[in-house]
Design an enzyme around this catalytic site. Sequence first.
Site, mmCIF file in Angstrom:
data_model
loop_
_atom_site.group_PDB
_atom_site.id
_atom_site.type_symbol
_atom_site.label_atom_id
_atom_site.label_comp_id
_atom_site.label_asym_id
_atom_site.label_seq_id
_atom_site.Cartn_x
_atom_site.Cartn_y
_atom_site.Cartn_z
ATOM 1 N N HIS A 126 79.640 117.156 -3.704
ATOM 2 C CA HIS A 126 80.859 116.685 -4.208
ATOM 3 C C HIS A 126 81.950 117.842 -4.040
ATOM 4 C CE1 HIS A 126 83.278 114.627 -7.378
ATOM 5 N NE2 HIS A 126 83.951 115.922 -7.640
ATOM 6 N N CYS A 127 83.133 117.495 -3.320
ATOM 7 C CA CYS A 127 84.043 118.476 -2.809
ATOM 8 C C CYS A 127 85.331 118.517 -3.770
ATOM 9 C CB CYS A 127 84.675 117.842 -1.494
ATOM 10 S SG CYS A 127 85.825 119.348 -0.815
#
Length: 337
Positions: A126-127
Amino acid sequence: MREGRGGGQTEKTVSMENIGEQVVCLIAYHLLFAMFVWSYWKTIFTLPMNPSKEFHLSYAEKELLEREPRGEAHQEVLRRAARDLPIYTRTMSGAIRYCDRCQLIKPDRCHHCSVCDKCVLKMDHHCPWVNNCVGFSNYKFFLLFLAYSLLYCLFIAATDLQYFIKFWTNGLPDTQAKFHIMFLFFAAAMFSVSLSSLFGYHCWLVSKNKSTLEAFRSPVFRHGTDKNGFSLGFSKNMRQVFGDEKRYWLLPIFSSLGDGCSFPTCLVNQDPEQPSTPAGLNSSSKNPENHQFPAKPLRESQSHLLTDSQSWTENSTNLGKGKAGMSNPALTMENEN
């Protein structure tokens, strides 16, 4: 007069060269900027893909699962539900991978994102920079975003370098603008260094057909942990992410192979307890109740990678061990059984 005309022509030529250089720089700048924004936009607004309905438990299976206590009976319910699903991986304890929050059997390489609160197919991470999960649906866009942002920063640093040198040699007019030039060069250079390391790392992941999560924790198959279980060789690993048509490779257009739910595997470490002869495989397939993995083949979009005539580029020691599982996806699956 001739000398004057010659000098004028020389000055005119120099002026034209400067204008030509400026035009080239403007075109290159806006082209890189457009590709950077396009890929960044696609990475942000492409929704992560979730498992299809076939991986969700039916109402009856959910009720049965709730009645059964945690343990072997619980796993037996999941094994029956996963019998016809193309699932090859397990948990560290050897159990069926199941998500309690989403109430589904996790496909291979699928993980639950605590931020998005849902299971994401081939989840990488998850960026926070894109406020989105990077997974099967937008991994190619994420790679292109890193590539074009790196080129964009390198271009700015390269074109600003001559003015940065003039700043230290007192070759610039004494105005506040020269401090902007210094700041621009330092910002572009620092981002170039950080982006080059991140982009290089993800290029290595693509070459090995791994996600960031799989690089830190290797996937577990029936025969045990295998860090190269999904690697098919450099060429095929690249095609899984970028697709078969090279004209789409540099464009933020989805061209990845498969559906994100099933992936061809390379069993470089076969289960020593399983017989390697065809007779042993046949005897195992005669009793479907003993199957701990389903007998359903891979999707056609994925299995054609295994039947491709191209030679594999994996290590020769791994090639000999995985040869039986590479030629036929059905045999690959039954070797895991």
